[in-house]
Design an enzyme around this catalytic site. Structure first.
Site, PDB file in Angstrom:
ATOM      1  N   THR A   1       0.830  -1.200   0.000  1.00  0.00           N
ATOM      2  CA  THR A   1       0.000   0.000   0.000  1.00  0.00           C
ATOM      3  C   THR A   1       0.867   1.254   0.000  1.00  0.00           C
ATOM      4  O   THR A   1       1.901   1.296   0.647  1.00  0.00           O
ATOM      5  CB  THR A   1      -0.889   0.007   1.259  1.00  0.00           C
ATOM      6  OG1 THR A   1      -1.629  -1.201   1.298  1.00  0.00           O
ATOM      7  CG2 THR A   1      -1.845   1.188   1.250  1.00  0.00           C
TER       8      THR A   1
ATOM      9  N   ARG B   1     -12.265  -9.309  -2.243  1.00  0.00           N
ATOM     10  CA  ARG B   1     -11.766  -8.850  -0.940  1.00  0.00           C
ATOM     11  C   ARG B   1     -11.342  -7.384  -0.995  1.00  0.00           C
ATOM     12  O   ARG B   1     -10.716  -6.927  -1.927  1.00  0.00           O
ATOM     13  CB  ARG B   1     -10.589  -9.719  -0.513  1.00  0.00           C
ATOM     14  CG  ARG B   1      -9.922  -9.306   0.812  1.00  0.00           C
ATOM     15  CD  ARG B   1      -8.711  -8.440   0.589  1.00  0.00           C
ATOM     16  NE  ARG B   1      -8.005  -8.168   1.859  1.00  0.00           N
ATOM     17  CZ  ARG B   1      -7.025  -7.301   1.985  1.00  0.00           C
ATOM     18  NH1 ARG B   1      -6.633  -6.593   0.946  1.00  0.00           N
ATOM     19  NH2 ARG B   1      -6.430  -7.119   3.164  1.00  0.00           N
ATOM     20  N   VAL B   2     -11.707  -6.643   0.033  1.00  0.00           N
ATOM     21  CA  VAL B   2     -11.316  -5.238   0.172  1.00  0.00           C
ATOM     22  C   VAL B   2     -10.634  -5.070   1.525  1.00  0.00           C
ATOM     23  O   VAL B   2     -11.142  -5.552   2.542  1.00  0.00           O
ATOM     24  CB  VAL B   2     -12.541  -4.296   0.079  1.00  0.00           C
ATOM     25  CG1 VAL B   2     -12.120  -2.855   0.338  1.00  0.00           C
ATOM     26  CG2 VAL B   2     -13.194  -4.424  -1.288  1.00  0.00           C
ATOM     27  N   GLY B   3      -9.491  -4.413   1.542  1.00  0.00           N
ATOM     28  CA  GLY B   3      -8.755  -4.194   2.781  1.00  0.00           C
ATOM     29  C   GLY B   3      -9.091  -2.865   3.431  1.00  0.00           C
ATOM     30  O   GLY B   3     -10.149  -2.277   3.200  1.00  0.00           O
ATOM     31  N   ASP B   4      -8.156  -2.367   4.224  1.00  0.00           N
ATOM     32  CA  ASP B   4      -8.420  -1.165   5.017  1.00  0.00           C
ATOM     33  C   ASP B   4      -8.232   0.132   4.257  1.00  0.00           C
ATOM     34  O   ASP B   4      -8.790   1.162   4.639  1.00  0.00           O
ATOM     35  CB  ASP B   4      -7.515  -1.148   6.255  1.00  0.00           C
ATOM     36  CG  ASP B   4      -6.036  -1.062   5.877  1.00  0.00           C
ATOM     37  OD1 ASP B   4      -5.572  -1.909   5.093  1.00  0.00           O
ATOM     38  OD2 ASP B   4      -5.346  -0.150   6.359  1.00  0.00           O
TER      39      ASP B   4
ATOM     40  N   THR C   1      -0.593   1.067   6.287  1.00  0.00           N
ATOM     41  CA  THR C   1      -0.186  -0.031   5.420  1.00  0.00           C
ATOM     42  C   THR C   1       0.024  -1.260   6.287  1.00  0.00           C
ATOM     43  O   THR C   1       0.698  -1.188   7.316  1.00  0.00           O
ATOM     44  CB  THR C   1       1.107   0.294   4.647  1.00  0.00           C
ATOM     45  OG1 THR C   1       1.549  -0.887   3.952  1.00  0.00           O
ATOM     46  CG2 THR C   1       2.222   0.776   5.569  1.00  0.00           C
ATOM     47  N   GLY C   2      -0.579  -2.370   5.903  1.00  0.00           N
ATOM     48  CA  GLY C   2      -0.431  -3.561   6.727  1.00  0.00           C
ATOM     49  C   GLY C   2      -1.487  -4.594   6.419  1.00  0.00           C
ATOM     50  O   GLY C   2      -2.142  -4.539   5.375  1.00  0.00           O
ATOM     51  N   TRP C   3      -1.644  -5.528   7.336  1.00  0.00           N
ATOM     52  CA  TRP C   3      -2.622  -6.592   7.172  1.00  0.00           C
ATOM     53  C   TRP C   3      -4.006  -5.990   7.383  1.00  0.00           C
ATOM     54  O   TRP C   3      -4.462  -5.801   8.502  1.00  0.00           O
ATOM     55  CB  TRP C   3      -2.333  -7.693   8.179  1.00  0.00           C
ATOM     56  CG  TRP C   3      -2.982  -8.998   7.857  1.00  0.00           C
ATOM     57  CD1 TRP C   3      -4.123  -9.212   7.149  1.00  0.00           C
ATOM     58  CD2 TRP C   3      -2.507 -10.289   8.257  1.00  0.00           C
ATOM     59  NE1 TRP C   3      -4.411 -10.534   7.078  1.00  0.00           N
ATOM     60  CE2 TRP C   3      -3.438 -11.235   7.748  1.00  0.00           C
ATOM     61  CE3 TRP C   3      -1.415 -10.743   8.995  1.00  0.00           C
ATOM     62  CZ2 TRP C   3      -3.289 -12.598   7.962  1.00  0.00           C
ATOM     63  CZ3 TRP C   3      -1.278 -12.108   9.201  1.00  0.00           C
ATOM     64  CH2 TRP C   3      -2.197 -13.028   8.686  1.00  0.00           C
ATOM     65  N   GLY C   4      -4.674  -5.704   6.276  1.00  0.00           N
ATOM     66  CA  GLY C   4      -5.883  -4.891   6.289  1.00  0.00           C
ATOM     67  C   GLY C   4      -6.987  -5.354   7.204  1.00  0.00           C
ATOM     68  O   GLY C   4      -7.680  -4.541   7.824  1.00  0.00           O
TER      69      GLY C   4
END
Length: 374
Positions: free
Chosen positions: A242, A270-273, A293-296
């Site tokens: 990200t 799938r949608v992250g943060d 940025t990271g594991w959403g």
């Protein structure tokens, strides 16, 4: 009665301007070029010196500096924080080095699905798109949603239709193809086929069909899209690519922007943060601007970006302490990653709990720093 009203009328008229003054919006702060600040990130993960060659390090450093200069130029010329974060993120979206725009990772089905969000700290207006496949610069689409619609988040084909109607640059899906990202998908599929646990996705028991990369119809003899330039293959390890930017302009306004291609081998839309306001992106002039940025999935559950601002607003915590406390919550749940934060006094924080995070900042005097490792 009439006599009483006539006597009170002058007093009522005299009080009216004072009442109006109390409800009128606060005037824009006087311009002060000395406070402009821009902070960026290009992803966090297992980024170590052992996995980094001098050539790769130089390529990332140059790309990060280019992004910083793009946003800094906007701020120096009197542009808003919103203008600056959009310009900055567009540079990283156009680079194949980052998992956003041109360098986006592939889904399980061999597609590139992009997410982005932007937020204005002065008005608390926000816009976001998710799952777009043909918009060259998703961050600009997110801004268009904020400024040219009554919505905050648009997804998929609807977001793409909106982008077309607003005159944004539309490309063939093959524009986003890079061999490095496609090979990452092949490794993920091979790992899945062998039932090897993957930290980012739960393996399935069935063997998925190998996806075919989407490319433009116009091809060279080698089979690559016309004009395709092969980037170097960066295998620095598992990384959340990200990209994001937060800025403070000379008028005292904050803004945040985030853009991503998500996770390699992701499924089911799938949608992250990143496009979730309050999770991966948030800005409020009263507190701070944050891009994550990271594991959403973990960042969504914690509501990281808003949690940092809330700690400042309600707990009166300084920016750095608020950011670290929130990131600690992510770690306690088992997630990792990082964030960049900037408050209205120009204070910066860039914490992360992974091996490394591409990050940097530039101050009003042109002082720049780009960092990669812990």
């Amino acid at each position: 009665m009439k006599r009483l009203l006539l006597l009170l009328l002058p007093l009522l008229l005299e009080a009216a301007p004072a009442a109006r003054a109390q409800t009128a919006p606060a005037p824009t702060a006087a311009a002060d070029p000395s406070r402009i600040t821009l902070v960026i990130h290009g992803g966090a993960g297992t980024i170590t010196r052992q996995n980094m060659t001098p050539e790769k390090e130089r390529a990332y450093t140059e790309a990060l500096n280019q992004a910083l200069q793009a946003g800094y130029t906007v701020l120096q010329r009197g542009g808003t924080a919103l203008d600056a974060v959009e310009a900055t993120v567009r540079v990283m979206e156009d680079s194949p080095l980052f998992n956003a725009g041109k360098g986006a990772v592939f889904t399980h089905d061999g597609r590139n699905e992009l997410d982005a969000a932007v937020m204005d700290g002065q008005t608390l207006k926000a816009g976001a798109v998710a799952g777009v496949t043909v918009v060259r610069n998703p961050i600009s689409a997110a801004r268009a949603v904020m400024e040219k619609s009554e919505h905050v988040l648009l997804t998929g084909t609807g977001a793409e239709q909106f982008a077309r109607e607003k005159g944004l640059t539309i490309v063939e899906p093959g524009y986003f193809y890079t061999e490095a990202r496609y090979q990452q998908l092949q490794k993920a599929l091979a790992s899945e086929k062998g039932a090897v646990p993957d930290q980012l996705n739960t393996p399935t028991k069935t063997t998925p069909a190998a996806p075919v990369p989407t490319k433009t119809k116009t091809k060279t003899k080698a089979g690559k899209p016309q004009g395709y330039a092969e980037p170097p293959i960066f295998t620095e390890g598992r990384k959340y690519g990200t990209v994001g930017a937060v800025a403070l302009d000379q008028y005292g306004n904050l803004a945040a922007a985030t853009s991503t291609g998500g996770m390699t081998n992701k499924r089911y839309g799938r949608v992250g943060d990143a496009p979730i306001i309050g999770a991966g992106t948030y800005a409020d002039n009263q507190t701070c601007a944050v891009s994550c940025t990271g594991w959403g999935e973990y960042f969504i559950r914690v509501g990281v970006a808003r949690d940092v601002a809330a700690r400042m607003e309600y707990g009166r915590q300084p920016l750095a302490a608020a950011a670290q406390a929130t990131l600690d919550k992510v770690a306690q749940l088992g997630g990792d990653g990082g964030l960049i934060g900037l408050d209205r006094q120009g204070n910066i924080t860039m914490p992360f709990n992974s091996e490394g995070m591409y990050r940097g900042y530039i101050k009003a005097n042109g002082q720049t720093e780009v960092l990669i490792y812990k």
